[in-house]
Design an enzyme around this catalytic site. Sequence first.
Site, short mmCIF file in Angstrom:
data_model
loop_
_atom_site.label_atom_id
_atom_site.label_comp_id
_atom_site.label_asym_id
_atom_site.label_seq_id
_atom_site.Cartn_x
_atom_site.Cartn_y
_atom_site.Cartn_z
N THR A 146 0.86 -1.18 0.00
CA THR A 146 0.00 0.00 0.00
C THR A 146 0.90 1.23 0.00
OG1 THR A 146 -0.10 0.27 2.41
CG2 THR A 146 -1.63 -1.32 1.42
N CYS A 147 0.29 2.42 0.08
CA CYS A 147 1.11 3.63 0.11
C CYS A 147 1.90 3.73 1.42
CB CYS A 147 0.23 4.88 -0.07
SG CYS A 147 -1.11 5.01 1.13
N ASP A 154 -7.99 2.20 10.13
CA ASP A 154 -8.20 2.50 8.71
C ASP A 154 -9.18 1.51 8.08
OD1 ASP A 154 -8.02 3.09 6.03
OD2 ASP A 154 -5.84 3.07 5.94
N GLN A 206 -9.76 1.02 4.94
CA GLN A 206 -9.34 0.47 3.64
C GLN A 206 -8.50 -0.79 3.77
OE1 GLN A 206 -7.80 3.54 0.84
NE2 GLN A 206 -8.14 4.95 2.51
N GLY A 239 -0.84 18.67 -1.74
CA GLY A 239 0.03 18.43 -0.59
C GLY A 239 -0.35 17.09 0.01
N ILE A 258 -2.37 16.28 2.47
CA ILE A 258 -3.81 16.09 2.65
C ILE A 258 -4.52 16.00 1.31
CG2 ILE A 258 -5.94 17.18 3.49
CD1 ILE A 258 -4.43 18.25 5.84
N GLY A 259 -4.15 16.87 0.37
CA GLY A 259 -4.78 16.86 -0.95
C GLY A 259 -4.61 15.54 -1.65
#
Length: 426
Positions: A51-52, A116, A118, A193, A195-196
Amino acid sequence: MHNQFKAVSLSYKNTPVDVREMVAFDEAQSKQLLELVEDYADISEALIISTCNRTEVYYSSPSDQYETIIKLIGVAKGISNISEYKKYFSNLSEHRQAVQHLFNVSIGLEAQVVGDLQIINQIKSAYQLAADQNIVGPFLHRLLHTIFFTNKRVVQETAFRDGAASVSYATVELIDELTSAHEKPNILVLGLGEIGEDVVRNLEHIAEKEVVICNRSIEKANALATEFGFTVMPFENHQQALLDADVIISSVRVDQPLITKITFEDHKILSHKYLFDLSMPRSIDQHIEEINGLLLYNIDGIQAKATEALDRRLAAIPDVKAIIDEAINEFGSWSKEMEVSPVINKLKNALEEIRQNEMARYLKKANDAETKLLETATKNMMNKIIKLPVLQLKAACQRGEADSLIEVLNDLFNLEEQSEKIKSKG
């Protein structure tokens, strides 16, 4: 199989994002790594989670495959100097440690945002991929299904999954609620950024939407848009994108508000526009709601909602750990019994061989009725004879004393020789 489960782990806790990106695997790359691991590592089962926030390889092997797996990660990703990044990989070489870690990761205790939502779906996808590659055996099948059942208990019995515990997820959750009447809302993400970018990744949870990404760095916008199938708008055209959007999420870094009343004053707004200011300093004019049809949500309100949810999740952690411990103990009992299942099968086969040999001697002159009666009687007798040794074996497993009993059974029934005879006949 018992006490052979291990893991190699790299996560956000001690690894910078550029290194995590370097060793992240998509589905095709995960398949390639599974094939490499199966061919070049001494393993019987494997699972890859990427994952990320983490890249992890779980595997069953009688020996430590840490060095080999890191080298194979380098091969799969084309990183010739993978040894330079070895310091970021943790070696979970103890069975209980690896099992515990997979439970904690799957349930969300190890997530960057605790609980989380996900991660459990990512685990299911990783499991399906490994199963499709035929590199999942009885141990991993049982372990993963135990984890899925444990996750269900956590959801039903605790507050660990209540609410959205990150600003980005809370934002997306609120957007989903606000746009429920829209057939396909047009969502603009302005600024990528931390958050974005996280908002963009979370937007996949909204089924029907059109997403436009607008960022000063067009390269980053293009990369994310390609990954998720979204559209890119050059930053210099953001004013038009603001007018077209039903939802505007701004996380740009500016000294003065970028989005002001001037943008909308000369335009008739036919339905509500929802604006989310996730910037610090704020990037949307705080008086923008003076324009009819514009509704503004600031980071403070969203952060408060996320913090409240996070507090509930943190308070639920002791209950979650208790459920996990219970599941691991039950799974441990099963995996210990798996250790003696080959011996039990050999014992059953040996007794069946004796039964059939004796039946063949005495049934030559028997009629059908007599044959049927003897078949039933001797099978029932065999099942009763084997019942006590099997129960004793399983009990010895739980006490950690199975080896001596296995040795006695091998000597009594000559199981190894009987097993070879049966194989040769097969």
